[in-house]
Design a protein around this motif. Structure first.
Motif, PDB file in Angstrom:
ATOM      1  N   ASP A   1       0.843  -1.200   0.000  1.00 35.00           N
ATOM      2  CA  ASP A   1       0.000   0.000   0.000  1.00 35.00           C
ATOM      3  C   ASP A   1       0.875   1.246   0.000  1.00 35.00           C
ATOM      4  N   VAL A   2       1.930   1.196   0.812  1.00 35.82           N
ATOM      5  CA  VAL A   2       2.848   2.339   0.890  1.00 35.82           C
ATOM      6  C   VAL A   2       3.462   2.602  -0.484  1.00 35.82           C
ATOM      7  N   ILE A   3       3.929   1.530  -1.138  1.00 37.79           N
ATOM      8  CA  ILE A   3       4.526   1.675  -2.476  1.00 37.79           C
ATOM      9  C   ILE A   3       3.504   2.294  -3.432  1.00 37.79           C
ATOM     10  N   GLU A   4       2.273   1.815  -3.360  1.00 38.25           N
ATOM     11  CA  GLU A   4       1.252   2.334  -4.263  1.00 38.25           C
ATOM     12  C   GLU A   4       1.081   3.839  -4.037  1.00 38.25           C
ATOM     13  N   LEU A   5       1.100   4.235  -2.775  1.00 38.72           N
ATOM     14  CA  LEU A   5       0.840   5.640  -2.452  1.00 38.72           C
ATOM     15  C   LEU A   5       2.014   6.551  -2.778  1.00 38.72           C
TER      16      LEU A   5
ATOM     17  N   GLU B   1     -11.071  -3.798  -1.972  1.00 40.52           N
ATOM     18  CA  GLU B   1     -12.103  -3.558  -0.967  1.00 40.52           C
ATOM     19  C   GLU B   1     -11.988  -2.132  -0.440  1.00 40.52           C
ATOM     20  N   ARG B   2     -10.857  -1.498  -0.706  1.00 40.97           N
ATOM     21  CA  ARG B   2     -10.646  -0.148  -0.222  1.00 40.97           C
ATOM     22  C   ARG B   2      -9.720   0.580  -1.181  1.00 40.97           C
ATOM     23  N   ILE B   3      -9.851   1.867  -1.196  1.00 35.67           N
ATOM     24  CA  ILE B   3      -9.033   2.662  -2.104  1.00 35.67           C
ATOM     25  C   ILE B   3      -8.155   3.567  -1.248  1.00 35.67           C
ATOM     26  N   LEU B   4      -6.899   3.641  -1.637  1.00 35.79           N
ATOM     27  CA  LEU B   4      -5.973   4.486  -0.898  1.00 35.79           C
ATOM     28  C   LEU B   4      -5.774   5.778  -1.674  1.00 35.79           C
ATOM     29  N   VAL B   5      -5.914   6.899  -0.980  1.00 33.33           N
ATOM     30  CA  VAL B   5      -5.747   8.186  -1.638  1.00 33.33           C
ATOM     31  C   VAL B   5      -4.761   9.003  -0.827  1.00 33.33           C
ATOM     32  N   ARG B   6      -3.848   9.637  -1.525  1.00 34.89           N
ATOM     33  CA  ARG B   6      -2.890  10.484  -0.830  1.00 34.89           C
ATOM     34  C   ARG B   6      -3.185  11.931  -1.171  1.00 34.89           C
ATOM     35  N   GLU B   7      -3.365  12.742  -0.152  1.00 34.30           N
ATOM     36  CA  GLU B   7      -3.486  14.183  -0.358  1.00 34.30           C
ATOM     37  C   GLU B   7      -2.266  14.799   0.292  1.00 34.30           C
ATOM     38  N   LYS B   8      -1.340  15.247  -0.517  1.00 28.57           N
ATOM     39  CA  LYS B   8      -0.025  15.675  -0.021  1.00 28.57           C
ATOM     40  C   LYS B   8       0.548  14.565   0.848  1.00 28.57           C
ATOM     41  N   SER B   9       0.739  14.801   2.145  1.00 30.97           N
ATOM     42  CA  SER B   9       1.350  13.733   2.933  1.00 30.97           C
ATOM     43  C   SER B   9       0.306  12.987   3.766  1.00 30.97           C
ATOM     44  N   GLU B  10      -0.965  13.304   3.536  1.00 33.67           N
ATOM     45  CA  GLU B  10      -1.990  12.632   4.325  1.00 33.67           C
ATOM     46  C   GLU B  10      -2.605  11.499   3.497  1.00 33.67           C
TER      47      GLU B  10
ATOM     48  N   ASP C   1     -20.537  14.105   0.465  1.00 32.25           N
ATOM     49  CA  ASP C   1     -20.238  15.477   0.033  1.00 32.25           C
ATOM     50  C   ASP C   1     -18.764  15.635  -0.324  1.00 32.25           C
ATOM     51  N   ARG C   2     -17.977  14.623   0.016  1.00 31.12           N
ATOM     52  CA  ARG C   2     -16.541  14.786  -0.183  1.00 31.12           C
ATOM     53  C   ARG C   2     -16.089  14.223  -1.514  1.00 31.12           C
ATOM     54  N   GLN C   3     -14.944  14.728  -1.922  1.00 34.17           N
ATOM     55  CA  GLN C   3     -14.356  14.245  -3.166  1.00 34.17           C
ATOM     56  C   GLN C   3     -12.864  14.051  -2.959  1.00 34.17           C
ATOM     57  N   PHE C   4     -12.371  12.895  -3.422  1.00 35.75           N
ATOM     58  CA  PHE C   4     -10.940  12.627  -3.327  1.00 35.75           C
ATOM     59  C   PHE C   4     -10.399  12.422  -4.727  1.00 35.75           C
ATOM     60  N   LEU C   5      -9.197  12.913  -4.949  1.00 30.38           N
ATOM     61  CA  LEU C   5      -8.583  12.738  -6.267  1.00 30.38           C
ATOM     62  C   LEU C   5      -7.494  11.690  -6.188  1.00 30.38           C
ATOM     63  N   LYS C   6      -7.513  10.786  -7.157  1.00 30.00           N
ATOM     64  CA  LYS C   6      -6.484   9.759  -7.194  1.00 30.00           C
ATOM     65  C   LYS C   6      -5.868   9.727  -8.582  1.00 30.00           C
ATOM     66  N   GLU C   7      -4.539   9.633  -8.606  1.00 28.11           N
ATOM     67  CA  GLU C   7      -3.868   9.642  -9.898  1.00 28.11           C
ATOM     68  C   GLU C   7      -3.918   8.245 -10.496  1.00 28.11           C
ATOM     69  N   GLN C   8      -4.930   7.988 -11.276  1.00 34.08           N
ATOM     70  CA  GLN C   8      -5.118   6.676 -11.884  1.00 34.08           C
ATOM     71  C   GLN C   8      -6.172   6.858 -12.976  1.00 34.08           C
ATOM     72  N   THR C   9      -6.197   5.944 -13.949  1.00 35.11           N
ATOM     73  CA  THR C   9      -7.252   6.088 -14.952  1.00 35.11           C
ATOM     74  C   THR C   9      -8.482   5.314 -14.493  1.00 35.11           C
ATOM     75  N   LEU C  10      -9.620   5.735 -15.006  1.00 33.15           N
ATOM     76  CA  LEU C  10     -10.877   5.111 -14.615  1.00 33.15           C
ATOM     77  C   LEU C  10     -10.899   3.639 -15.057  1.00 33.15           C
ATOM     78  N   SER C  11     -10.310   3.379 -16.227  1.00 38.23           N
ATOM     79  CA  SER C  11     -10.314   2.002 -16.736  1.00 38.23           C
ATOM     80  C   SER C  11      -9.487   1.080 -15.837  1.00 38.23           C
ATOM     81  N   GLU C  12      -8.362   1.587 -15.340  1.00 38.41           N
ATOM     82  CA  GLU C  12      -7.536   0.785 -14.434  1.00 38.41           C
ATOM     83  C   GLU C  12      -8.324   0.435 -13.184  1.00 38.41           C
ATOM     84  N   LEU C  13      -8.973   1.466 -12.628  1.00 38.89           N
ATOM     85  CA  LEU C  13      -9.751   1.247 -11.411  1.00 38.89           C
ATOM     86  C   LEU C  13     -10.876   0.257 -11.656  1.00 38.89           C
TER      87      LEU C  13
END
Lengths: 363, 250
Positions: B70-74, B146-155, B180-192
């Protein structure tokens, strides 16, 4: 699945048997008619009736002999036989008329009319014979099934037992412990030595107790304590343990290494998966004739569940089912980040003599 | 006077304190290595890597919440990694994400020295880092996400997929809509889409991947097009192909 209709070979044998019946009827009820006409009368009628009596299978299915009440199944089968008898003479009547129309001996129809009551009884009896045959087939197949299931269960149980015993000793646990010892040698040699001894004790006891049929709960709990003490060195302040055992139950007999998969799960899939750690709570008590051992640990509800969680529990369940016959011996539940597993087995105290001898030996 | 090479700036990540103690001790024998941070979990690791930009990561695999992969992915494989674990079954995956080395616990100073030499060689050769797709690929061998990891700066946010309403493609990013929240992840929709459980998430449109559990109803607008109305009332367009896929699931 119908035992005959789906199987041409069996059906052929069955029809051959009916051909014999037809010949017997020809001989027995021929009366004044000539052989050929009598055979022409009985053979087709019998073969058609042979196919009709196949329906007895479905009646047998509705009233299985093992689970039906005789006062329901009995009258139903009698009625079915009576109906079959009527069908039998209707067919015979129709065929005798047809033979007559085709120019056969007039005696055919007269003989048939004279023997109608007898034929009714013969038809019903033949139907019941088929019914008995189907009941026998069912019983035979059930016993064959039971035998197969038994063999399969036996294999499964043995396999589960083996896997369970093998799974008791997770090699990674040993590697991790050795790594901890390696870390301690420089910083805290005394602690390193303590850890070595703990690990050696744990391994020796696991091998010793694992070979027994049954051990006392006290021994099993001591083994779990050792395991947790080792894990406490590894996980440090993240792991705390609370244990309560009713003194009344510690001399009960349990299968060896019963708790091992449970405490392993509680550590690996519970506390070790939490950044802040948590407490493993172990309680053993007795209600009536049931010994209940409960293990509770906090867990991360969002943890990734792809690491073979539940395998240890499944093996334990199979093992206990095999040993005690009750399939609900292991009960696991997860709620609000708390995992709880309960094991319920018959509370069987160790024989007093053996317990006394053991107490003496340890004194 | 000989000049020492630039010190190798290392971050040590292990949830077990004793394991960190041991690494500290073993690394002390390498004057050319400097430990710039020690982390007890994956969150700290992602933060430390983002803030301190180390040359090398010594990373445990089994850790709470975020494991080593997970760390590597992030962190996006920006940093060479040496895995340290008692489990040998992750070795193949580790090399798929271009790990420098894979140390099996318990290990000693010699084995660590080998790994460090290898890391130095890798760094001075400036070997290209693995593409993102490769990391996703290593991941894809697992069961559906089962879960998605999202990094916002260092969080780091760990978002269970059941909580996600839908995904929206935004250029090189995917937006995860969670209430109401939105998270951005650097990945394509097709990959996800490929990583998620296909019976729960349906690509209803080139730009939208919908959590089927959130669908309230499908409305037919005046023209031929259809609109998905979610339980919270928001509306998403459905393409013709998307409708076919949706119908298959429902």
């Amino acid at each position: 699945m119908h035992p005959l209709l789906g199987n041409p070979r069996r059906l052929a044998i069955y029809l051959l048997a009916w051909l014999l019946v037809a010949l017997l009827l020809t001989v027995g009820l021929r009366g004044q008619i000539d052989w050929v006409t009598a055979a022409l009368f009985f053979i087709p009628v019998s073969l058609v009736f042979a196919l009709i009596t196949q329906s007895a299978w479905y009646v047998c299915r509705v009233f299985p002999i093992a689970s039906s009440r005789w006062w329901v199944a009995g009258p139903a089968q009698i009625a079915a036989g009576a109906i079959a008898g009527v069908v039998w003479i209707v067919i015979a009547g129709g065929w005798s008329r047809a033979l007559e129309n085709m120019g056969a001996d007039v005696d055919v129809r007269l003989t048939f009319l004279a023997q109608r009551p007898l034929l009714l009884v013969v038809g019903a009896l033949l139907y019941w014979l088929v019914t008995v045959f189907f009941y026998l087939v069912t019983a035979f197949e059930a016993s064959k099934d039971a035998e197969r299931t038994n063999v399969e269960l036996g294999l499964l149980a043995r396999e589960a037992e083996l896997k369970a015993l093998r799974a008791q000793l997770d090699p990674h646990f040993i590697f991790n412990s050795l790594h901890s010892i390696s870390a301690l040698t420089a910083t805290d040699p005394a602690a390193a030595r303590r850890m070595c001894l703990l690990l050696a004790d744990f391994l020796r006891e696991t091998l010793r107790l694992g070979g027994n049929e049954q051990i006392s709960l006290a021994e099993e709990l001591a083994l779990a304590d050792r395991f947790l003490a080792i894990e406490q060195v590894r996980l440090g302040s993240r792991l705390t343990i609370a244990r309560e055992a009713d003194p009344q139950v510690v001399n009960c007999l349990v299968p060896p290494l019963l708790l091992q998969p449970l405490v392993e799960n509680a550590v690996n899939h519970g506390v070790a998966q939490l950044v802040e750690g948590g407490t493993i709570r172990m309680v053993a008590n007795r209600t009536g004739s049931t010994l209940t051992i409960t293990l509770e640990n906090p867990c991360d509800p969002d943890r990734a569940r792809t690491r073979g969680v539940g395998l240890g529990l499944e093996l334990l369940r199979k093992r206990l089912t095999n040993q005690y016959g009750a399939s609900d011996a292991v009960y696991a539940q997860e709620q609000d980040g708390q995992f709880r597993v309960e094991v319920r087995i018959p509370a069987v105290p160790a024989p007093a003599k053996a317990a006394a001898a053991k107490a003496e030996a340890s004194a | 006077m000989t000049t020492l090479p630039d010190p190798l700036r290392v971050i040590v990540v292990d949830d077990e304190e004793l394991a960190r103690v041991l690494l500290r001790e073993l690394l002390a024998e390498h004057p050319d290595v400097e430990i710039i941070a020690e982390c007890g979990n994956g969150f700290e690791a992602v933060k430390a890597v983002t803030d301190k930009k180390p040359d090398l990561l010594l990373l445990d695999v089994q850790m709470p919440k975020l494991d080593g992969f997970d760390v590597i992915e992030l962190i996006g494989a920006d940093v060479p990694v040496i895995f340290c674990t008692a489990y040998d079954q992750y070795a193949i995956k580790a090399f798929q994400v271009h790990a420098v080395d894979y140390l099996l616990k318990p290990f000693g100073g010699d084995r660590l020295a080998d790994a460090l030499a290898r890391a130095r060689a890798r760094i001075s050769a400036r070997e290209p880092l693995p593409a993102k797709a490769l990391i996703s690929e290593a991941r894809a061998t697992r069961a559906p996400l089962e879960r998605i990891l999202v990094r916002e700066k260092s969080e780091v946010h760990v978002i269970p997929v059941a909580k996600i309403d839908y995904f929206e493609s935004q250029d090189d990013y995917v937006a995860l809509k969670v209430g109401d929240r939105q998270f951005l992840k650097e990945q394509t929709l097709s990959e996800l889409e490929q990583l998620l459980d296909a019976s729960r998430f349906v690509r209803i449109h080139r730009r939208y991947l919908l959590n089927v559990a959130r669908l309230a109803r499908i409305e037919q607008s005046v023209t031929d097009s259809r609109v998905a109305v979610l339980q919270d009332g928001s509306e998403l367009p459905i393409s013709r192909g998307g409708y076919a896929r949706l119908k298959e699931i429902l």
